[in-house]
Design an enzyme around this catalytic site. Structure first.
Site, PDB file in Angstrom:
ATOM      1  N   THR A   1      28.989  51.402  10.284  1.00  0.00           N
ATOM      2  CA  THR A   1      29.353  50.886  11.549  1.00  0.00           C
ATOM      3  C   THR A   1      30.666  51.449  11.884  1.00  0.00           C
ATOM      4  O   THR A   1      31.262  51.063  10.895  1.00  0.00           O
ATOM      5  CB  THR A   1      27.787  50.375  11.465  1.00  0.00           C
ATOM      6  OG1 THR A   1      28.626  50.165  12.983  1.00  0.00           O
ATOM      7  CG2 THR A   1      28.722  48.756  10.858  1.00  0.00           C
ATOM      8  N   ASP A   2      30.594  52.266  13.455  1.00  0.00           N
ATOM      9  CA  ASP A   2      31.711  52.028  14.092  1.00  0.00           C
ATOM     10  C   ASP A   2      31.883  49.819  14.576  1.00  0.00           C
ATOM     11  O   ASP A   2      33.398  50.035  14.622  1.00  0.00           O
ATOM     12  CB  ASP A   2      31.468  52.407  15.100  1.00  0.00           C
ATOM     13  CG  ASP A   2      30.283  52.074  16.235  1.00  0.00           C
ATOM     14  OD1 ASP A   2      29.691  51.036  15.596  1.00  0.00           O
ATOM     15  OD2 ASP A   2      30.736  53.168  16.936  1.00  0.00           O
ATOM     16  N   GLU A   3      31.102  49.327  14.298  1.00  0.00           N
ATOM     17  CA  GLU A   3      31.282  48.452  14.715  1.00  0.00           C
ATOM     18  C   GLU A   3      31.932  47.060  13.747  1.00  0.00           C
ATOM     19  O   GLU A   3      32.657  46.076  13.924  1.00  0.00           O
ATOM     20  CB  GLU A   3      29.820  47.413  14.497  1.00  0.00           C
ATOM     21  CG  GLU A   3      29.120  47.751  15.418  1.00  0.00           C
ATOM     22  CD  GLU A   3      28.053  46.681  16.419  1.00  0.00           C
ATOM     23  OE1 GLU A   3      27.778  45.587  15.466  1.00  0.00           O
ATOM     24  OE2 GLU A   3      27.004  47.405  17.030  1.00  0.00           O
TER      25      GLU A   3
ATOM     26  N   TYR B   1      27.574  40.072  11.357  1.00  0.00           N
ATOM     27  CA  TYR B   1      26.918  41.621  10.656  1.00  0.00           C
ATOM     28  C   TYR B   1      28.037  42.295  10.131  1.00  0.00           C
ATOM     29  O   TYR B   1      28.073  43.093   9.305  1.00  0.00           O
ATOM     30  CB  TYR B   1      25.945  42.555  12.362  1.00  0.00           C
ATOM     31  CG  TYR B   1      25.974  44.365  12.308  1.00  0.00           C
ATOM     32  CD1 TYR B   1      24.986  44.469  10.948  1.00  0.00           C
ATOM     33  CD2 TYR B   1      26.182  44.594  12.323  1.00  0.00           C
ATOM     34  CE1 TYR B   1      25.045  45.775  10.507  1.00  0.00           C
ATOM     35  CE2 TYR B   1      25.973  45.754  12.243  1.00  0.00           C
ATOM     36  CZ  TYR B   1      24.778  46.533  11.238  1.00  0.00           C
ATOM     37  OH  TYR B   1      25.300  47.973  10.626  1.00  0.00           O
TER      38      TYR B   1
ATOM     39  N   LYS C   1      29.346  43.992   7.081  1.00  0.00           N
ATOM     40  CA  LYS C   1      29.263  45.638   6.681  1.00  0.00           C
ATOM     41  C   LYS C   1      30.788  46.119   6.502  1.00  0.00           C
ATOM     42  O   LYS C   1      30.631  46.753   5.004  1.00  0.00           O
ATOM     43  CB  LYS C   1      29.520  46.493   7.598  1.00  0.00           C
ATOM     44  CG  LYS C   1      27.092  46.344   8.309  1.00  0.00           C
ATOM     45  CD  LYS C   1      26.680  47.585   6.799  1.00  0.00           C
ATOM     46  CE  LYS C   1      26.714  48.447   7.442  1.00  0.00           C
ATOM     47  NZ  LYS C   1      25.539  48.118   6.771  1.00  0.00           N
TER      48      LYS C   1
END
Ligand code: NAD
Ligand code: DAU
Length: 336
Positions: free
Chosen positions: A125-127, A150, A154
């Site tokens: 994810t870009d997060e 979260y 990741k």
């Protein structure tokens, strides 16, 4: 060719399974999904009898069960999507995120090595890049700076995946996509929550000042990109995926209110998410240049199609929101 997809009963995973079965006639799929609250067999109900598809209810954290599956069904590739995926839940309790996202990923990487699986896609994810100010974009070279439990889990999984390439030469690729939207998204996420609340006459809780920005991509454009990375990506490489489609949450709420012909008074400000990242925006030039991927579904086409889908499929989301689906799956499949 046989591909193992993890998390195939979730939002993006079920679109990936469907897309591959429709577009790649030589590919068989083993779906490994533990059926957490976010997994839903109804997402792939119409494909249950397809001889090219099978679902195994196994947790990716269960090393022995994953080993057994890979012994019984040798696979050429693993596309790893299974995860705890909701930021707000990670703020309540981070442990399931560490267990599935970090430990589960390591279980899969080690099993892939033991069973000589060819290629491995870590769907991220870009997060993991953290939060941007008003300008600039995340490139594949941006430093990792995750802010939520979260995104931290990741990021840990991404490092483990890249370590498997550097240390053992495993053919691992990491993808980092921006916010997805489309049919079958669990109605705890912004767009399906607002659309289904709108259909139920309930308010839309807008966090903080509503000016946080996300970069939105239709889920089918994402799964096409994943398949291209599986086919042509370079081992050890990271590929950002994004639609160059930034909107504040307030803009999205206003657009949805117009599409659904609802008054803007349905939008109700609520206290902000803890540690709320301000802006995400992806630079997707690498996947465009190297693999020829382009998004195909425009924002307004995708968003109005998504609203229409939820409008026509209350039989899918109403049991989720009422909790009845959990009871049903407990009787069908045992405790979750
Ligand atoms: P989701 O929450 O809709 O689905 C997750 C699926 O994983 C569910 O079917 C669940 O049952 C399964 N699962 C959870 N824990 C498991 C375990 N221990 N073993 C086996 N299965 C398990 O998630 P999603 O939105 O479809 O996201 C899929 C992947 O894509 C995630 O890795 C997420 O980080 C990533 N991603 C999501 C987005 C987005 O906008 N939704 C964007 C970029 C990346
Ligand atoms: O960027 C990719 C990520 O996008 C994925 O990795 C995650 O799995 C996925 O859940 C998503 O994370 P976000 O936190 O961006 O998505 P969410 O739909 O939860 O929230 C989108 C924005 O809307 C965010 O700024 C918070 C805000 N929001 C969300 C909800 C649920 C609200 O204002 N009100 C809400 O009720």
């Amino acid at each position: 060719m046989r591909v193992m997809i993890t998390g195939g009963l979730g939002f993006i995973g079920s679109h990936l399974v469907r897309w591959i079965l429709q577009h790649e006639p030589e590919v068989d799929i083993i779906n490994v999904d533990a059926l957490t609250y976010a997994g839903n067999p109804a997402n792939l109900r119409d494909l249950e009898e397809d001889p090219r598809y099978q679902w195994h209810r196994v947790s990716i954290t269960d090393e022995a069960a994953i080993d057994q599956l890979l012994s019984s069904y040798p696979v050429d590739a693993i596309m790893h999507l299974a995860a705890e995926s909701h930021v707000d839940r990670s703020i309540q309790s981070g442990m399931p995120f560490v267990q599935t996202n970090v430990m589960g990923t390591q279980v899969l990487l080690e099993a892939a090595r033991r069973h000589r699986v060819g290629r491995f896609i870590q769907v991220s994810t870009d997060e993991v890049y953290g939060s941007l100010g008003p300008t600039g974009y995340f490139s594949e070279d941006s430093p990792l700076a995750p802010n939520s439990p979260y995104s931290a889990s990741k990021a840990g999984a991404d490092w483990l995946a890249l370590a498997a390439f550097h240390t053992y030469g495993q053919e691992v690729m990491v993808t980092r996509c921006s916010n997805n939207y489309g049919p079958y998204q669990f109605p705890e996420k912004l767009i399906p929550l607002f659309v289904t609340n709108g259909l139920e006459g309930k308010p839309w809780p807008l966090y903080g000042d509503g000016l946080n920005i996300r970069d939105w991509l239709h889920v089918v454009d994402h799964v096409r990109a994943l398949w291209m990375v599986l086919q042509s990506g370079q081992p050890g490489q990271v590929y950002n995926i994004g639609g160059h489609n930034e909107h504040t949450n307030r803009q999205i709420a206003q657009t949805l209110a117009e599409l659904m012909q609802l008054p803007s008074s349905i939008i109700v400000p609520v206290p902000d998410r803890l540690g709320h990242d301000r802006r995400y925006a992806i630079d997707a030039q690498k996947i465009r240049r190297e693999l020829g991927w382009e998004p195909e579904i425009s924002w307004m086409q995708g968003l109005s199609g998504t609203v229409a889908w939820y409008h026509a499929h209350s039989d899918w989301w109403q049991p989720i929101k009422s909790g009845a689906y959990l009871e049903y799956y407990r009787t069908q499949y045992g405790d979750l």
